[in-house]
Design a protein around this motif. Structure first.
Motif, PDB file in Angstrom:
ATOM      1  N   ASP A 161     -82.855  -5.164 -32.489  1.00 30.82           N
ATOM      2  CA  ASP A 161     -84.158  -4.537 -32.686  1.00 30.82           C
ATOM      3  C   ASP A 161     -85.093  -5.541 -33.358  1.00 30.82           C
ATOM      4  OD1 ASP A 161     -86.309  -2.865 -33.083  1.00 30.82           O
ATOM      5  OD2 ASP A 161     -85.173  -1.282 -34.082  1.00 30.82           O
ATOM      6  N   THR A 202     -88.194  -4.885 -34.179  1.00 34.82           N
ATOM      7  CA  THR A 202     -89.301  -4.074 -34.664  1.00 34.82           C
ATOM      8  C   THR A 202     -89.097  -3.689 -36.122  1.00 34.82           C
ATOM      9  OG1 THR A 202     -89.235  -3.063 -32.465  1.00 34.82           O
ATOM     10  CG2 THR A 202     -90.727  -2.078 -34.087  1.00 34.82           C
ATOM     11  N   HIS A 203     -90.116  -3.909 -36.940  1.00 36.40           N
ATOM     12  CA  HIS A 203     -90.070  -3.441 -38.321  1.00 36.40           C
ATOM     13  C   HIS A 203     -90.365  -1.943 -38.374  1.00 36.40           C
ATOM     14  CE1 HIS A 203     -89.767  -7.276 -40.423  1.00 36.40           C
ATOM     15  NE2 HIS A 203     -90.715  -7.764 -39.643  1.00 36.40           N
ATOM     16  N   THR A 204     -89.637  -1.219 -39.195  1.00 35.84           N
ATOM     17  CA  THR A 204     -90.021   0.144 -39.532  1.00 35.84           C
ATOM     18  C   THR A 204     -91.219   0.042 -40.475  1.00 35.84           C
ATOM     19  OG1 THR A 204     -87.742   0.912 -39.371  1.00 35.84           O
ATOM     20  CG2 THR A 204     -89.282   2.296 -40.608  1.00 35.84           C
ATOM     21  N   TYR A 205     -92.265   0.823 -40.202  1.00 39.38           N
ATOM     22  CA  TYR A 205     -93.431   0.683 -41.075  1.00 39.38           C
ATOM     23  C   TYR A 205     -93.996   2.016 -41.506  1.00 39.38           C
ATOM     24  CZ  TYR A 205     -97.319   1.563 -37.728  1.00 39.38           C
ATOM     25  OH  TYR A 205     -98.229   2.124 -36.867  1.00 39.38           O
ATOM     26  N   ASP A 206     -94.720   1.969 -42.614  1.00 43.24           N
ATOM     27  CA  ASP A 206     -95.377   3.139 -43.169  1.00 43.24           C
ATOM     28  C   ASP A 206     -96.695   2.677 -43.785  1.00 43.24           C
ATOM     29  OD1 ASP A 206     -94.704   1.900 -45.580  1.00 43.24           O
ATOM     30  OD2 ASP A 206     -93.028   3.251 -45.983  1.00 43.24           O
ATOM     31  N   GLY A 235     -98.107  -2.954 -38.199  1.00 40.23           N
ATOM     32  CA  GLY A 235     -96.675  -3.009 -37.947  1.00 40.23           C
ATOM     33  C   GLY A 235     -96.351  -4.069 -36.901  1.00 40.23           C
ATOM     34  N   THR A 236     -95.219  -3.933 -36.264  1.00 44.03           N
ATOM     35  CA  THR A 236     -94.891  -4.781 -35.111  1.00 44.03           C
ATOM     36  C   THR A 236     -95.742  -4.274 -33.957  1.00 44.03           C
ATOM     37  OG1 THR A 236     -92.628  -5.063 -35.923  1.00 44.03           O
ATOM     38  CG2 THR A 236     -93.040  -5.567 -33.596  1.00 44.03           C
ATOM     39  N   ARG A 261     -92.386  -0.873 -29.814  1.00 44.15           N
ATOM     40  CA  ARG A 261     -90.951  -1.024 -30.063  1.00 44.15           C
ATOM     41  C   ARG A 261     -90.480  -2.200 -29.226  1.00 44.15           C
ATOM     42  NH1 ARG A 261     -87.115   2.577 -32.263  1.00 44.15           N
ATOM     43  NH2 ARG A 261     -85.368   1.269 -32.967  1.00 44.15           N
TER      44      ARG A 261
END
Length: 271
Positions: free
Chosen positions: A52, A54-58, A95-96, A266
């Motif tokens: 993966d 992709t960074h998880t982001y918030d 994010g990504t 993603r």
């Protein structure tokens, strides 16, 4: 049917079809086909391990302008409604995410119209982590591309060429975006390098940082040259260090909102 006969038949068929095309139309059609065939070749060589990228982001994930890139608002909850639903407010470039040509080119291709054959591609990773450790604004230079080619062969048509600067390891720390004095600093591509990549037929570039251009860029030369050429970029990639420099296939889950300049994506790789 013998294998050699089959191969000769396919070659003969392809040559006869090519003779039907001429001029710019033929160049465009065959370019797209080359990208798709390169992706299929890379996929066929994959062993099945998925990484993966992709960074998880918030809302705390760092952004270029410092504003929260995504905000959550509860629209439905279990107690009152029997199910859970968030209303999201998202800036496209957080994010990504994808930078579509339209991001820096009036009338350029929007993210929903990116050629699908370029969303599955051979992944070429150029590692500049050693010089990035010495210079936070280090860039991928033509010499880095040439060294990759010398070690791994020609860059496939339609490839995604990604910079691994080691910056993904800084996520969660202010140094991913800034120097201690608050000045933005992070690695990126040089225009000379992306000009060279354009000549190879690469379809996209990617970085593990906040921008295709380095943090100290004053003119966004890569954005203003690479994107208007009809190619796209990916910013904020994760886990590139888990992949080999050559041989992986990237799957780019580009968003498909009409007329978009880009958006969170993603991104996966198989090797």
């Amino acid at each position: 049917m013998c294998t050699a006969c089959l191969i000769d038949g396919v070659k003969s068929h392809m040559l006869s079809r090519r003779s039907l095309f001429a001029g710019a139309g033929a160049t465009a059609a065959m370019g797209a086909a080359a990208g798709l065939l390169s992706a299929r070749t890379a996929l066929a060589q994959s062993a099945g391990r998925v990484v993966d990228l992709t960074h998880t982001y918030d809302s705390d994930f760092p952004t270029f302008d410092g504003k929260p890139g995504i905000l959550y608002e509860i629209d439905k909850n279990f107690d009152a409604d029997g199910y859970h639903l968030f209303k999201l407010s998202i800036f496209e470039h957080t994010g990504t995410h994808i930078d579509a040509p339209l991001h820096f080119a009036e009338g350029g291709t929007s993210v929903d119209a990116l050629p699908v054959e370029n969303l599955i591609a051979p992944l070429c990773i150029v590692d500049i982590s050693a010089k990035a450790a010495e210079d936070p604004n280090a860039v991928v230079e033509p010499a880095d591309i040439e060294a990759w080619i010398s070690a791994h062969g020609e860059i496939p048509a339609g490839a995604c060429v990604a910079m691994n600067s080691g910056w993904a390891d800084k996520i969660g720390d202010a140094s991913w975006r800034n120097l201690p004095d608050g000045t933005m600093a992070f690695p990126g591509f040089s225009k000379a390098a992306t000009d060279l990549l354009a000549a190879t037929g690469a379809a996209s570039i990617g970085v593990d940082t906040l921008s295709l251009d380095p943090g100290n860029s004053a003119d966004f030369a890569v954005h203003y040259s690479w994107l208007p050429s009809g190619r796209f970029g990916i910013e904020g990639l994760a886990s590139l260090g888990q992949l080999p420099a050559a041989g992986a296939t990237i799957f780019i889950g580009a968003p498909k909102h009409r007329g978009g300049t880009g958006g969170p994506a993603r991104i996966l790789a198989m090797v």
